[in-house]
Write a protein that holds these residues in place. Structure first.
Motif, PDB file in Angstrom:
ATOM      1  N   ASN A  20       0.811  -1.218   0.000  1.00 32.76           N
ATOM      2  CA  ASN A  20       0.000   0.000   0.000  1.00 32.76           C
ATOM      3  C   ASN A  20       0.846   1.270   0.000  1.00 32.76           C
ATOM      4  OD1 ASN A  20      -2.383  -1.600   0.220  1.00 32.76           O
ATOM      5  ND2 ASN A  20      -1.959  -1.803   2.392  1.00 32.76           N
ATOM      6  N   PRO A  21       1.773   1.403  -0.929  1.00 29.30           N
ATOM      7  CA  PRO A  21       2.639   2.590  -0.918  1.00 29.30           C
ATOM      8  C   PRO A  21       1.904   3.859  -1.337  1.00 29.30           C
ATOM      9  CG  PRO A  21       3.058   1.299  -2.885  1.00 29.30           C
ATOM     10  CD  PRO A  21       2.079   0.511  -2.045  1.00 29.30           C
ATOM     11  N   ASN A  42      -0.349  -2.104  -7.688  1.00 30.26           N
ATOM     12  CA  ASN A  42      -1.780  -1.866  -7.901  1.00 30.26           C
ATOM     13  C   ASN A  42      -2.517  -1.441  -6.637  1.00 30.26           C
ATOM     14  OD1 ASN A  42      -1.807  -4.297  -6.603  1.00 30.26           O
ATOM     15  ND2 ASN A  42      -2.847  -5.412  -8.217  1.00 30.26           N
ATOM     16  N   ASP A  43      -1.877  -1.511  -5.485  1.00 31.65           N
ATOM     17  CA  ASP A  43      -2.494  -1.074  -4.225  1.00 31.65           C
ATOM     18  C   ASP A  43      -1.988   0.302  -3.780  1.00 31.65           C
ATOM     19  OD1 ASP A  43       0.100  -1.867  -3.668  1.00 31.65           O
ATOM     20  OD2 ASP A  43      -0.407  -2.945  -1.840  1.00 31.65           O
ATOM     21  N   CYS A  44      -1.335   1.022  -4.677  1.00 27.98           N
ATOM     22  CA  CYS A  44      -0.736   2.309  -4.304  1.00 27.98           C
ATOM     23  C   CYS A  44      -1.737   3.456  -4.370  1.00 27.98           C
ATOM     24  CB  CYS A  44       0.466   2.620  -5.191  1.00 27.98           C
ATOM     25  SG  CYS A  44       0.059   3.026  -6.901  1.00 27.98           S
ATOM     26  N   LYS A  45      -1.377   4.555  -3.720  1.00 27.68           N
ATOM     27  CA  LYS A  45      -2.077   5.841  -3.838  1.00 27.68           C
ATOM     28  C   LYS A  45      -1.068   6.810  -4.436  1.00 27.68           C
ATOM     29  CE  LYS A  45      -5.510   7.207  -2.591  1.00 27.68           C
ATOM     30  NZ  LYS A  45      -6.634   7.489  -3.461  1.00 27.68           N
ATOM     31  N   ILE A  46      -1.524   7.579  -5.422  1.00 25.46           N
ATOM     32  CA  ILE A  46      -0.641   8.511  -6.114  1.00 25.46           C
ATOM     33  C   ILE A  46      -1.246   9.910  -6.067  1.00 25.46           C
ATOM     34  CG2 ILE A  46       0.454   9.112  -8.305  1.00 25.46           C
ATOM     35  CD1 ILE A  46       0.279   6.120  -9.060  1.00 25.46           C
ATOM     36  N   SER A  84      -7.988   4.785 -10.694  1.00 24.49           N
ATOM     37  CA  SER A  84      -8.791   5.525  -9.718  1.00 24.49           C
ATOM     38  C   SER A  84      -7.988   5.849  -8.453  1.00 24.49           C
ATOM     39  CB  SER A  84     -10.048   4.731  -9.347  1.00 24.49           C
ATOM     40  OG  SER A  84      -9.688   3.515  -8.719  1.00 24.49           O
ATOM     41  N   ASN A  85      -6.808   5.288  -8.353  1.00 22.44           N
ATOM     42  CA  ASN A  85      -5.914   5.544  -7.229  1.00 22.44           C
ATOM     43  C   ASN A  85      -5.124   6.844  -7.379  1.00 22.44           C
ATOM     44  OD1 ASN A  85      -4.515   4.427  -9.453  1.00 22.44           O
ATOM     45  ND2 ASN A  85      -2.811   3.901  -8.142  1.00 22.44           N
TER      46      ASN A  85
END
Length: 160
Positions: A20-21, A42-46, A84-85
């Protein structure tokens, strides 16, 4: 706030990135970095900052059309990624201004920080950015501003 890495290129040592980076991209331009990071994590937030109006429009178009601005080899590669992240932010990252002037590079990604003439854009400092988006940890800050936001002027924030 924990800032683990600062990179000014596409290379990233993935062994240092955990689950979750959270990434901050300064100077997003055309959305390529967002696509590569989402494909890999695919679990990241940008959080993508792009102050130039033309480039910000390109960024939003590129995230809506995943094949836009990609090479022929990469066009199909990104069809199934979920972007969507990605949070797009139409601001420059600076030390203490709420606005700054960018030399209009006629849409190029290269602009000049605090020019006398040009486009006035909204700006935010790193401490306020972290506070506004409730970020307690940033795994990597990618810096690709090409002169528009000068790194020493960004200032590392004190712990909130």
């Amino acid at each position: 706030m924990q800032l683990l890495h600062i990179h000014s290129s596409f290379y990233l040592d993935s062994s240092k990135i955990k689950k979750n980076p959270t990434f901050i991209i300064v100077g997003s331009c055309n959305g390529k970095m967002e696509k590569y990071l989402t494909e890999r994590y695919n679990d990241c937030k940008i959080y993508s900052l792009e102050p130039h109006p033309f480039n910000f429009d390109q960024l939003n178009r590129a995230l809506a059309d995943k094949s836009l601005f990609m090479s022929r080899e990469d066009k199909n590669r990104f069809d199934n990624i979920d972007l969507s992240n990605v949070t797009c932010i139409n601001k420059a990252l600076v030390c203490d201004d709420s606005k700054t002037v960018l030399l209009d590079g006629k849409g190029s990604c290269a602009t000049t920080y605090n020019a006398k003439k040009g486009i006035e854009v909204n700006a935010i400092n790193l401490k306020d950015l972290l506070k506004e988006y409730n970020l307690n940890k940033v795994d990597c800050l990618f810096y690709n501003a090409e002169g528009s936001e000068i790194w020493p002027n960004i200032c590392e924030p004190k712990d909130p």
